[in-house]
Design a protein around this motif. Structure first.
Motif, PDB file in Angstrom:
ATOM      1  N   LEU A 104     -57.763  -8.486  28.279  1.00 50.94           N
ATOM      2  CA  LEU A 104     -57.805  -9.383  29.426  1.00 50.94           C
ATOM      3  C   LEU A 104     -59.273  -9.682  29.675  1.00 50.94           C
ATOM      4  CD1 LEU A 104     -55.817  -9.124  32.736  1.00 50.94           C
ATOM      5  CD2 LEU A 104     -58.281  -9.475  32.809  1.00 50.94           C
ATOM      6  N   LEU A 105     -59.629 -10.961  29.715  1.00 47.96           N
ATOM      7  CA  LEU A 105     -61.023 -11.365  29.926  1.00 47.96           C
ATOM      8  C   LEU A 105     -61.303 -11.594  31.405  1.00 47.96           C
ATOM      9  CD1 LEU A 105     -61.731 -13.999  27.109  1.00 47.96           C
ATOM     10  CD2 LEU A 105     -62.741 -11.730  27.318  1.00 47.96           C
ATOM     11  N   CYS A 106     -62.463 -11.119  31.854  1.00 49.35           N
ATOM     12  CA  CYS A 106     -62.881 -11.334  33.238  1.00 49.35           C
ATOM     13  C   CYS A 106     -64.160 -12.161  33.283  1.00 49.35           C
ATOM     14  CB  CYS A 106     -63.141 -10.003  33.942  1.00 49.35           C
ATOM     15  SG  CYS A 106     -61.696  -9.275  34.690  1.00 49.35           S
TER      16      CYS A 106
ATOM     17  N   LYS B 259     -75.426 -14.765  43.674  1.00 49.68           N
ATOM     18  CA  LYS B 259     -75.538 -15.948  44.530  1.00 49.68           C
ATOM     19  C   LYS B 259     -74.343 -16.867  44.297  1.00 49.68           C
ATOM     20  CE  LYS B 259     -80.582 -15.917  43.951  1.00 49.68           C
ATOM     21  NZ  LYS B 259     -81.731 -16.681  43.415  1.00 49.68           N
ATOM     22  N   ALA B 260     -73.889 -17.514  45.355  1.00 55.25           N
ATOM     23  CA  ALA B 260     -72.754 -18.432  45.232  1.00 55.25           C
ATOM     24  C   ALA B 260     -73.025 -19.511  44.184  1.00 55.25           C
ATOM     25  CB  ALA B 260     -72.439 -19.071  46.583  1.00 55.25           C
ATOM     26  N   ALA B 261     -74.260 -20.005  44.147  1.00 53.14           N
ATOM     27  CA  ALA B 261     -74.607 -21.084  43.214  1.00 53.14           C
ATOM     28  C   ALA B 261     -74.554 -20.629  41.756  1.00 53.14           C
ATOM     29  CB  ALA B 261     -75.998 -21.624  43.537  1.00 53.14           C
ATOM     30  N   GLU B 262     -74.521 -19.321  41.520  1.00 49.50           N
ATOM     31  CA  GLU B 262     -74.498 -18.808  40.143  1.00 49.50           C
ATOM     32  C   GLU B 262     -73.146 -18.191  39.774  1.00 49.50           C
ATOM     33  OE1 GLU B 262     -77.837 -16.164  39.882  1.00 49.50           O
ATOM     34  OE2 GLU B 262     -79.284 -17.811  39.833  1.00 49.50           O
ATOM     35  N   LEU B 263     -72.156 -18.302  40.647  1.00 46.36           N
ATOM     36  CA  LEU B 263     -70.837 -17.739  40.326  1.00 46.36           C
ATOM     37  C   LEU B 263     -70.093 -18.584  39.299  1.00 46.36           C
ATOM     38  CD1 LEU B 263     -69.542 -16.539  43.816  1.00 46.36           C
ATOM     39  CD2 LEU B 263     -70.579 -15.181  41.979  1.00 46.36           C
ATOM     40  N   ASN B 264     -70.264 -19.922  39.371  1.00 45.36           N
ATOM     41  CA  ASN B 264     -69.698 -20.822  38.356  1.00 45.36           C
ATOM     42  C   ASN B 264     -68.224 -20.505  38.095  1.00 45.36           C
ATOM     43  OD1 ASN B 264     -69.698 -22.924  36.550  1.00 45.36           O
ATOM     44  ND2 ASN B 264     -70.868 -21.866  34.961  1.00 45.36           N
ATOM     45  N   LEU B 265     -67.426 -20.531  39.136  1.00 48.93           N
ATOM     46  CA  LEU B 265     -66.031 -20.110  39.039  1.00 48.93           C
ATOM     47  C   LEU B 265     -65.204 -20.963  38.086  1.00 48.93           C
ATOM     48  CD1 LEU B 265     -65.242 -19.276  42.779  1.00 48.93           C
ATOM     49  CD2 LEU B 265     -65.769 -17.676  40.920  1.00 48.93           C
ATOM     50  N   ARG B 266     -65.650 -22.172  37.798  1.00 49.03           N
ATOM     51  CA  ARG B 266     -64.888 -23.012  36.865  1.00 49.03           C
ATOM     52  C   ARG B 266     -64.896 -22.451  35.441  1.00 49.03           C
ATOM     53  NH1 ARG B 266     -67.082 -27.441  40.070  1.00 49.03           N
ATOM     54  NH2 ARG B 266     -65.394 -28.434  41.236  1.00 49.03           N
ATOM     55  N   VAL B 267     -65.750 -21.468  35.185  1.00 44.93           N
ATOM     56  CA  VAL B 267     -65.695 -20.794  33.883  1.00 44.93           C
ATOM     57  C   VAL B 267     -64.324 -20.139  33.689  1.00 44.93           C
ATOM     58  CG1 VAL B 267     -66.668 -18.899  32.496  1.00 44.93           C
ATOM     59  CG2 VAL B 267     -68.185 -20.474  33.696  1.00 44.93           C
ATOM     60  N   ILE B 268     -63.654 -19.776  34.776  1.00 47.61           N
ATOM     61  CA  ILE B 268     -62.286 -19.243  34.664  1.00 47.61           C
ATOM     62  C   ILE B 268     -61.421 -20.227  33.901  1.00 47.61           C
ATOM     63  CG2 ILE B 268     -60.202 -18.676  35.987  1.00 47.61           C
ATOM     64  CD1 ILE B 268     -62.131 -17.593  38.184  1.00 47.61           C
TER      65      ILE B 268
ATOM     66  N   ASN C 295     -54.175 -17.485  24.634  1.00 50.42           N
ATOM     67  CA  ASN C 295     -53.240 -16.359  24.584  1.00 50.42           C
ATOM     68  C   ASN C 295     -53.750 -15.127  25.318  1.00 50.42           C
ATOM     69  OD1 ASN C 295     -51.305 -17.726  22.996  1.00 50.42           O
ATOM     70  ND2 ASN C 295     -52.544 -17.347  21.174  1.00 50.42           N
ATOM     71  N   VAL C 296     -54.825 -15.291  26.090  1.00 51.50           N
ATOM     72  CA  VAL C 296     -55.448 -14.158  26.786  1.00 51.50           C
ATOM     73  C   VAL C 296     -55.424 -14.416  28.292  1.00 51.50           C
ATOM     74  CG1 VAL C 296     -57.583 -12.836  27.086  1.00 51.50           C
ATOM     75  CG2 VAL C 296     -56.939 -13.661  24.809  1.00 51.50           C
ATOM     76  N   PRO C 297     -54.932 -13.468  29.087  1.00 56.79           N
ATOM     77  CA  PRO C 297     -55.012 -13.642  30.545  1.00 56.79           C
ATOM     78  C   PRO C 297     -56.464 -13.573  31.016  1.00 56.79           C
ATOM     79  CG  PRO C 297     -54.124 -11.479  30.006  1.00 56.79           C
ATOM     80  CD  PRO C 297     -54.256 -12.212  28.714  1.00 56.79           C
ATOM     81  N   ILE C 298     -56.780 -14.339  32.031  1.00 56.09           N
ATOM     82  CA  ILE C 298     -58.153 -14.443  32.524  1.00 56.09           C
ATOM     83  C   ILE C 298     -58.219 -13.941  33.968  1.00 56.09           C
ATOM     84  CG2 ILE C 298     -60.128 -15.959  32.903  1.00 56.09           C
ATOM     85  CD1 ILE C 298     -59.215 -15.729  29.953  1.00 56.09           C
ATOM     86  N   GLY C 299     -59.186 -13.087  34.233  1.00 59.14           N
ATOM     87  CA  GLY C 299     -59.390 -12.548  35.565  1.00 59.14           C
ATOM     88  C   GLY C 299     -60.790 -12.802  36.069  1.00 59.14           C
ATOM     89  N   TYR C 300     -61.125 -12.123  37.151  1.00 61.27           N
ATOM     90  CA  TYR C 300     -62.429 -12.316  37.795  1.00 61.27           C
ATOM     91  C   TYR C 300     -62.940 -10.988  38.313  1.00 61.27           C
ATOM     92  CZ  TYR C 300     -66.007 -13.880  41.080  1.00 61.27           C
ATOM     93  OH  TYR C 300     -67.186 -14.047  41.749  1.00 61.27           O
TER      94      TYR C 300
END
Length: 314
Positions: free
Chosen positions: A181-183, A192-201, A210-215
């Motif tokens: 499982l990838l995080c 920092k919020a500006a460096e979280l880049n959540l769209r990488v999810i 085929n791999v579940p993605i987490g955070y």
């Protein structure tokens, strides 16, 4: 210790983790227990009270993970002045402590697992029937460790902080994609919020279908972790602490018990509200529809709309 049958599901003990399953929420204790078993028990209690699925620790062999030229460096600690290698031992749990943790978690009905930082730590953790192992972002490039973890046959959670796409791809190849499982993570404390880049999810979801993605989050505040769930994270990990003012390098970027309660509550609300993506008319909308809709339109509004069958034209 075999993966779940669906390609994007993984087995964590008695749970399945992945799309269509409840978000698996882990309270990362790490070394925030400061070497005190009672602190660890209190943090486990906080995770249980909040409704977490698991707590996670970190396991190191100090002589392997501490550079030799730093062993004798002295530092001030809450337990007095000591060498760095003495400090590493002071905050590290051994077999006796982990057996107590294992028994306590079983009694409380919560999973526990850990991030081993060396192959000896992997062998140590294999004494216990853990639901998974975790690869810390700092260890993503340690092929020897990855191979040792793959050999256990357990689910492996791989954090991807401080790593580029090529390094991530190589780590996935070493581990194999069937049990991982990838995080997504950003390895600054706090981030920092500006460096979280959540769209990488979403990028990882597309890159590894085929791999579940987490955070795995290291930010302050809760909003961005909730946004990660809204973007599709099926596994969430946040550092937890009894008090952010406690001594220790990870405390400031951790969530206190009250915040952990809110985080778990809001994750459950968000995952329920996301639904299945199929547009429908709910039973609860029929009365407001009858009362408020003045013009019926060219497509008849009828009970068939609730069941999803094709409406009649008028």
């Amino acid at each position: 210790m075999t993966p779940a049958t669906a390609p994007r599901l993984r087995t964590f003990g008695d749970r399945e983790v992945g799309p269509g399953r409840p978000v698996y929420i882990t309270g990362e204790i790490g070394i925030n227990h400061n070497g005190d078993l009672e602190n660890a028990f209190a943090l486990i209690d906080a995770a249980v009270d909040a409704g977490c699925d698991a707590v996670k620790f970190q396991k190191r062999t100090p002589e392997i993970c501490t550079p030799r030229d730093q062993w004798e460096l002295e530092r001030d600690t809450p337990w007095g002045r000591m060498t760095y290698i003495e400090y590493r031992h002071r905050v590290e749990f051994g077999e006796e402590e982990y057996r107590a943790v294992d028994e306590y978690c079983r009694r409380k009905g919560i999973h526990w697992f850990a991030s081993p930082w060396d192959t000896e730590a992997v062998a140590f953790l294999e004494q216990f029937d853990l639901p998974a192992h975790k690869v810390a972002s700092a260890s993503l490039t340690d092929d020897e460790l990855l191979r040792a973890l793959r050999a256990t046959g357990r689910t492996v959670v791989l954090s991807t902080g401080m790593s580029n796409p090529q390094q991530i791809r190589h780590a996935v190849e070493v581990l194999g994609s069937e049990n991982i499982l990838l995080c997504h993570a950003t390895s600054t404390y706090p981030a920092k919020a500006a460096e979280l880049n959540l769209r990488v999810i979403n990028t990882l979801q597309a890159e590894y279908p085929n791999v579940p993605i987490g955070y795995s989050g290291h930010e302050t505040g809760l909003q961005t972790t909730l946004a990660a769930v809204a973007l599709g994270a099926v596994f969430v990990e946040r550092h937890i602490t009894l008090d952010r003012a406690m001594w220790g390098s990870d405390q400031a970027a951790s969530v206190e018990p009250q915040g952990l309660n809110r985080l778990v509550r809001d994750i459950r609300i968000i995952e329920e509200s996301l639904g299945d993506g199929v547009k429908k008319v709910y039973d609860s909308e029929l009365a407001p529809m009858k009362k408020l809709r003045r013009v019926k339109g060219v497509v008849a509004e009828r009970q068939d709309a609730v069941t999803g069958t094709e409406p009649a034209m008028v």
